[in-house]
Design a protein around this motif. Structure first.
Motif, PDB file in Angstrom:
ATOM      1  N   ILE A 400       0.871  -1.187   0.000  1.00 42.43           N
ATOM      2  CA  ILE A 400       0.000   0.000   0.000  1.00 42.43           C
ATOM      3  C   ILE A 400       0.897   1.222   0.000  1.00 42.43           C
ATOM      4  N   MET A 401       0.755   2.055  -1.019  1.00 37.02           N
ATOM      5  CA  MET A 401       1.630   3.212  -1.169  1.00 37.02           C
ATOM      6  C   MET A 401       0.818   4.493  -1.276  1.00 37.02           C
ATOM      7  N   THR A 402       1.266   5.539  -0.582  1.00 35.88           N
ATOM      8  CA  THR A 402       0.639   6.850  -0.719  1.00 35.88           C
ATOM      9  C   THR A 402       1.507   7.723  -1.610  1.00 35.88           C
ATOM     10  N   GLY A 403       0.845   8.400  -2.527  1.00 34.33           N
ATOM     11  CA  GLY A 403       1.510   9.350  -3.396  1.00 34.33           C
ATOM     12  C   GLY A 403       0.860  10.715  -3.242  1.00 34.33           C
ATOM     13  N   LYS A 404       1.283  11.643  -4.049  1.00 28.37           N
ATOM     14  CA  LYS A 404       0.740  13.000  -3.967  1.00 28.37           C
ATOM     15  C   LYS A 404      -0.699  13.049  -4.449  1.00 28.37           C
ATOM     16  N   ASP A 405      -1.072  12.119  -5.349  1.00 32.45           N
ATOM     17  CA  ASP A 405      -2.400  12.184  -5.939  1.00 32.45           C
ATOM     18  C   ASP A 405      -3.277  10.981  -5.653  1.00 32.45           C
ATOM     19  N   GLY A 406      -2.806  10.038  -4.827  1.00 33.50           N
ATOM     20  CA  GLY A 406      -3.658   8.899  -4.548  1.00 33.50           C
ATOM     21  C   GLY A 406      -2.995   7.825  -3.704  1.00 33.50           C
ATOM     22  N   ILE A 407      -3.801   6.807  -3.368  1.00 32.34           N
ATOM     23  CA  ILE A 407      -3.322   5.632  -2.641  1.00 32.34           C
ATOM     24  C   ILE A 407      -3.320   4.466  -3.616  1.00 32.34           C
ATOM     25  N   TYR A 408      -2.147   3.869  -3.808  1.00 30.47           N
ATOM     26  CA  TYR A 408      -1.977   2.794  -4.773  1.00 30.47           C
ATOM     27  C   TYR A 408      -1.741   1.478  -4.031  1.00 30.47           C
ATOM     28  N   GLN A 409      -2.274   0.379  -4.592  1.00 29.85           N
ATOM     29  CA  GLN A 409      -2.037  -0.942  -4.010  1.00 29.85           C
ATOM     30  C   GLN A 409      -1.540  -1.897  -5.092  1.00 29.85           C
ATOM     31  N   TYR A 410      -0.538  -2.715  -4.699  1.00 27.94           N
ATOM     32  CA  TYR A 410       0.114  -3.608  -5.646  1.00 27.94           C
ATOM     33  C   TYR A 410       0.177  -5.030  -5.086  1.00 27.94           C
ATOM     34  N   ASP A 411      -0.068  -5.986  -5.950  1.00 28.36           N
ATOM     35  CA  ASP A 411       0.044  -7.400  -5.613  1.00 28.36           C
ATOM     36  C   ASP A 411       1.456  -7.864  -5.989  1.00 28.36           C
ATOM     37  N   TYR A 412       2.260  -8.247  -4.967  1.00 30.35           N
ATOM     38  CA  TYR A 412       3.608  -8.733  -5.247  1.00 30.35           C
ATOM     39  C   TYR A 412       3.775 -10.194  -4.828  1.00 30.35           C
ATOM     40  N   SER A 413       2.650 -10.946  -4.844  1.00 27.14           N
ATOM     41  CA  SER A 413       2.725 -12.370  -4.509  1.00 27.14           C
ATOM     42  C   SER A 413       3.677 -13.102  -5.458  1.00 27.14           C
ATOM     43  N   ASN A 414       3.743 -12.629  -6.701  1.00 28.56           N
ATOM     44  CA  ASN A 414       4.740 -13.110  -7.659  1.00 28.56           C
ATOM     45  C   ASN A 414       5.663 -11.920  -7.958  1.00 28.56           C
ATOM     46  N   PRO A 415       6.815 -11.841  -7.292  1.00 27.45           N
ATOM     47  CA  PRO A 415       7.686 -10.670  -7.454  1.00 27.45           C
ATOM     48  C   PRO A 415       8.116 -10.398  -8.886  1.00 27.45           C
ATOM     49  N   LYS A 416       8.059 -11.407  -9.731  1.00 25.40           N
ATOM     50  CA  LYS A 416       8.452 -11.207 -11.124  1.00 25.40           C
ATOM     51  C   LYS A 416       7.279 -10.747 -11.987  1.00 25.40           C
ATOM     52  N   ASP A 417       6.111 -10.640 -11.371  1.00 26.11           N
ATOM     53  CA  ASP A 417       4.929 -10.181 -12.100  1.00 26.11           C
ATOM     54  C   ASP A 417       4.070  -9.347 -11.146  1.00 26.11           C
ATOM     55  N   ILE A 418       4.604  -8.208 -10.726  1.00 26.93           N
ATOM     56  CA  ILE A 418       3.898  -7.331  -9.790  1.00 26.93           C
ATOM     57  C   ILE A 418       2.803  -6.584 -10.538  1.00 26.93           C
ATOM     58  N   ARG A 419       1.603  -6.540  -9.939  1.00 29.09           N
ATOM     59  CA  ARG A 419       0.452  -5.949 -10.612  1.00 29.09           C
ATOM     60  C   ARG A 419      -0.199  -4.874  -9.737  1.00 29.09           C
ATOM     61  N   GLN A 420      -0.593  -3.788 -10.357  1.00 23.23           N
ATOM     62  CA  GLN A 420      -1.342  -2.770  -9.623  1.00 23.23           C
ATOM     63  C   GLN A 420      -2.774  -3.251  -9.449  1.00 23.23           C
ATOM     64  N   LEU A 421      -3.254  -3.179  -8.204  1.00 26.61           N
ATOM     65  CA  LEU A 421      -4.599  -3.636  -7.899  1.00 26.61           C
ATOM     66  C   LEU A 421      -5.616  -2.508  -7.920  1.00 26.61           C
ATOM     67  N   SER A 422      -5.231  -1.349  -7.407  1.00 27.29           N
ATOM     68  CA  SER A 422      -6.191  -0.258  -7.319  1.00 27.29           C
ATOM     69  C   SER A 422      -5.485   1.073  -7.128  1.00 27.29           C
ATOM     70  N   ARG A 423      -6.257   2.133  -7.344  1.00 26.78           N
ATOM     71  CA  ARG A 423      -5.784   3.488  -7.068  1.00 26.78           C
ATOM     72  C   ARG A 423      -6.964   4.290  -6.535  1.00 26.78           C
ATOM     73  N   LEU A 424      -6.818   4.789  -5.327  1.00 30.25           N
ATOM     74  CA  LEU A 424      -7.832   5.634  -4.722  1.00 30.25           C
ATOM     75  C   LEU A 424      -7.395   7.082  -4.936  1.00 30.25           C
ATOM     76  N   THR A 425      -8.062   7.764  -5.868  1.00 27.74           N
ATOM     77  CA  THR A 425      -7.630   9.097  -6.287  1.00 27.74           C
ATOM     78  C   THR A 425      -8.004  10.153  -5.257  1.00 27.74           C
ATOM     79  N   PHE A 426      -7.121  11.087  -5.027  1.00 25.25           N
ATOM     80  CA  PHE A 426      -7.357  12.171  -4.076  1.00 25.25           C
ATOM     81  C   PHE A 426      -8.216  13.266  -4.710  1.00 25.25           C
TER      82      PHE A 426
END
Length: 429
Positions: A400-426
């Motif tokens: 779960i990452m916070t940025g200047k414009d939103g909250i992003y979530q990433y699935d890293y269950s497979n580190p060689k195929d990391i996928r963005q799950l969602s973005r909660l826009t500010f």
């Protein structure tokens, strides 16, 4: 073409100075701006804490996860409560209004949060009926350290209002003090230029602690809550969750910024270095060692025998260094720098099972395989660009990452195929 000698010009300026010097009645007006404090009484502040309907995130600060819930600080205003049962579809359930709130930590079903000078213990077992169960009044001192112009009788400074005025200087060079109370030469309040002063699920386990980010100034280790307050750390017993008891206040360093717990020790990130404190006596953390680096902002995370520290430049940090440092802490009394990796402007970071996440400011989120800590830069797993990043918490294969414009979530269950799950826009309003 007519010219004037240096002597002629010199005599001309002397004449002007003498002419003004002989005049007793002239006045010079100079416009300037200053910031005037806006006070709110403690009674008003304490009465305005409470649960409100969901609202959009505008400026995210600290983040915290507990069970299936995500708690996001709205800088200085309160905490967004987000149902994160499905990280691909986070749902804001409510907003806990807390004036002067910047940090939080949770144990069991009790959320601990600052509100200017107070510490609040809040029962969140029923997310629809959140209530304060205890308040430690006046425990924090940092909000009162804002200069001689503070008037504690009026309450707490909750904002600053820019004003314009005119300073009048007489022929004798004496400035007339204006009705608002002074100017820079008198008491440090006015400035000719000044920038603005400164973002149904599984029930919680009654004994477990949540997880904060690397930028945290609150953390829980065992039955104690540790909170930074200027250069000090408060030790508060939370053995009885709903009834925190302040135990001690210890000086660490004037420039400490973050706190991270690991294996019964506390790691403090400071502008001048990393401080390691032991908790043999949990009421009074004791210093074990200090790792010194160039002056720079400095969050820290730890996994195993390694500490990872990011250093960044910035106006608050006074430094020009932007890098990731890997430090051997197997011997806590003698931390040793192992490797330095250049970065753009790194902020928060996180580590989980050798998966290293670095929020590199405007250069986005960078994810590395840190299995070989001497070759981290050679093993980048992903790079999400075009995001101004702040902090990240990797946990149970979801980052779960916070940025200047939103909250992003990433699935890293497979580190060689990391996928963005969602973005909660500010919200931009």
């Amino acid at each position: 073409m007519k010219t004037y000698s240096s002597i002629t010009r010199f005599l001309f300026w002397i004449f002007l100075l003498l002419s003004f010097g002989c005049e007793d009645n002239y006045e010079i007006e100079q416009k300037y701006s200053y910031f005037e404090p806006v006070y709110t009484t403690t009674a008003e502040i304490r009465a305005s804490v409470g649960l409100t309907p969901p609202q959009a995130v505008k400026e995210a600060g600290k983040i915290y996860i507990k069970d299936n819930w995500l708690f996001v600080n709205e800088v200085g205003k309160g905490i967004h409560i987000i149902d994160n049962t499905n990280p691909a579809n986070p749902i804001i359930q409510g907003f806990l209004a807390i004036p002067g709130n910047y940090d939080l930590a949770i144990k069991g079903n009790i959320l601990y949060a600052d509100s200017y000078i107070d510490l609040l213990a809040i029962d969140i077992s029923d997310k629809a009926n959140i209530k304060i169960v205890k308040r430690l009044e006046g425990i924090f001192s940092v909000y009162n350290r804002m200069g001689s112009s503070i008037d504690p009788v009026k309450g707490i400074i909750t904002s600053w209002e820019q004003k314009e005025n005119v300073m009048v200087t007489t022929s004798k060079g004496q400035a007339k003090i204006q009705p608002w109370g002074g100017f820079w030469l008198e008491d440090g309040v006015a400035f000719t230029q000044m920038s603005s002063i400164k973002t149904a699920t599984t029930p919680g386990n009654p004994s477990t602690t949540g997880i904060g980010g690397s930028m945290a100034r609150f953390t829980i280790e065992g039955n104690y809550l540790y909170m930074l307050d200027a250069g000090n750390v408060h030790s508060v017993s939370v053995e009885t969750l709903a009834s925190p008891v302040a135990k001690s206040k210890s000086m660490i360093a004037w420039d400490i910024e973050t706190i991270f717990p690991h294996n019964g020790n506390l790691f403090f990130g400071a502008q001048s270095g990393m401080y390691i404190y032991g908790l043999a006596d949990p009421e009074k953390p004791s210093r074990i060692s200090q790792y010194t680096h160039v002056r720079s902002c400095d969050p820290v995370v730890v996994e195993g025998d390694l500490a990872y520290v990011t250093l960044r430049s910035g106006t608050n940090c006074q430094g020009f260094t932007n890098q990731l440092e890997v430090i051997n802490i197997k011997d806590l009394t003698n931390p040793v720098l192992l490797k330095i990796y250049p970065m753009t402007n790194p902020h928060g970071l996180g580590i989980d099972n050798k998966n290293l996440f670095v929020c590199d400011g405007d250069d986005g989120l960078k994810i590395y395989d840190a299995t070989d800590h001497l070759k981290i830069s050679d093993n980048q797993l992903a790079h999400y660009k075009n995001i101004n990043t702040y902090d990240v918490i990797p946990y149970q294969n979801v980052a779960i990452m916070t940025g200047k414009d939103g909250i992003y979530q990433y699935d890293y269950s497979n580190p060689k195929d990391i996928r963005q799950l969602s973005r909660l826009t500010f919200s931009k309003e």
